[in-house]
Design an enzyme around this catalytic site. Sequence first.
Site, PDB file in Angstrom:
ATOM      1  N   HIS A 177      11.591  17.235  82.788  1.00 41.84           N
ATOM      2  CA  HIS A 177      10.808  16.456  83.756  1.00 41.84           C
ATOM      3  C   HIS A 177      10.641  15.027  83.266  1.00 41.84           C
ATOM      4  O   HIS A 177      10.988  14.673  82.153  1.00 41.84           O
ATOM      5  CB  HIS A 177       9.440  17.112  83.996  1.00 41.84           C
ATOM      6  CG  HIS A 177       8.552  17.194  82.783  1.00 41.84           C
ATOM      7  ND1 HIS A 177       7.714  16.162  82.392  1.00 41.84           N
ATOM      8  CD2 HIS A 177       8.346  18.181  81.880  1.00 41.84           C
ATOM      9  CE1 HIS A 177       7.038  16.516  81.319  1.00 41.84           C
ATOM     10  NE2 HIS A 177       7.415  17.738  80.975  1.00 41.84           N
TER      11      HIS A 177
ATOM     12  N   CYS B  91       8.118  21.720  76.974  1.00 46.65           N
ATOM     13  CA  CYS B  91       9.093  21.204  77.933  1.00 46.65           C
ATOM     14  C   CYS B  91       9.726  19.915  77.410  1.00 46.65           C
ATOM     15  O   CYS B  91       9.257  19.326  76.444  1.00 46.65           O
ATOM     16  CB  CYS B  91       8.426  20.952  79.280  1.00 46.65           C
ATOM     17  SG  CYS B  91       8.035  22.465  80.184  1.00 46.65           S
TER      18      CYS B  91
END
Length: 410
Positions: free
Chosen positions: A296, A315
């Site tokens: 992301h 992440c």
Amino acid sequence: MHTSQTLTDQRRRPAPVLAALTLALSVIAGTAASPAAAEAAPYGDTLTGWADRLDAAATLLEAEAERPVTRIGSGPLLKKGTSGERVERLTQRLAELGFLDAARRGDLFDEQVDTAVRAFQFSQRMKVDGLVGGGTRVALDRSPQEAAAQMRRSALSMRAFRDTAPDTVILVNLPSQTTTLVRDGEEALTMRSIVGRPSRETPLLQDQITHVIVNPTWTVPPTVLKEDKLPLLRAKGTPGIANAVVYLDGAPVEPGVVDWRNVSPRRVRIVQQPGDHNALGRYRFNMTNPYNIYLHGTNEPRLFDREIRTVSSGCVRLEDARGMAEALLATEHVSTARLDRMLDRQEPQWIKLSQPVPVRFVYWTATVDDRDAVRLHPDIYDLNEDPVPAAAPDPSGPTSADPMPPAQRA
């Protein structure tokens, strides 16, 4: 004398006590490859060249006699003006490497030590700031034998990846904290990344991206909720997140009027709404693993200026998430103009990829840069003692990466 001139003098001055690591690395830096040639080479050939380069560099280091290595050791940032035992070890190490006269050893980080640190950083192609933080300290503490072992492991892993990876793949190298898109066998895009902190490691996965989400929401993950946000709610009546909706037992509430002292984490959900303030930035790239690890953007671009970017909860944050989105959506006939219109809508929009894009997480602590010089990266998760697998493991069970139930990590 200006610092830049001092660094030049440091590089030119013979250093009879120069340790094997710095000497060998300066020798193996060699002549930079032609940028045009590097761009034209298929990525498999690039990896072959890197692996051969690393093996050759390791051979040089292994031929050197072992020499003393003073370890600075982990601890607070060292910079000009600090003092103490670790500074004394720093000056000893700089003297061993030939960047500081042995007579200047001591426990004070003065102007001469600052200049020596900057010269070392320049020699290693690191950020030249005179600060001995994580990256510089690890590089100083590394022995020639350890460097050679890093190169051998990485070369072995690169060849295995070359032989097994598909022609189109996203490659995330955790130690270098970089992400590369390879399309049809050629490198299309490379950028800096942010990966999981040591307490919340990013696992070595084989996965695929199935969707691109424009204007994503962010649901606070369970660990962050329990350890960070619920204590903040209890103390101040706010989660400390811009434009967030707080849910209690599934219903939205005004957090300032709730007594959070006896509320358990499982009753609470916090969702941040889309926008530039969102922790995921404007793009999320969904994958399929059971740990809910994904790629992301971010609302904190300043973090990409760090040398060590291990600050996420697992992440992978991308420096150029827009560029990655454009590259992946080009095959879905999403133009840049259409992407701009989607961003303007300020609500989540999911685009399913007609052909999922494979993603491989690797652990290469040695790489080769675009000038054909060897780069060594910190062993961020202390995996260098483990044997290098022939291919990245399939995420079929729990790992040491703090796996979470399906929830949005960042």
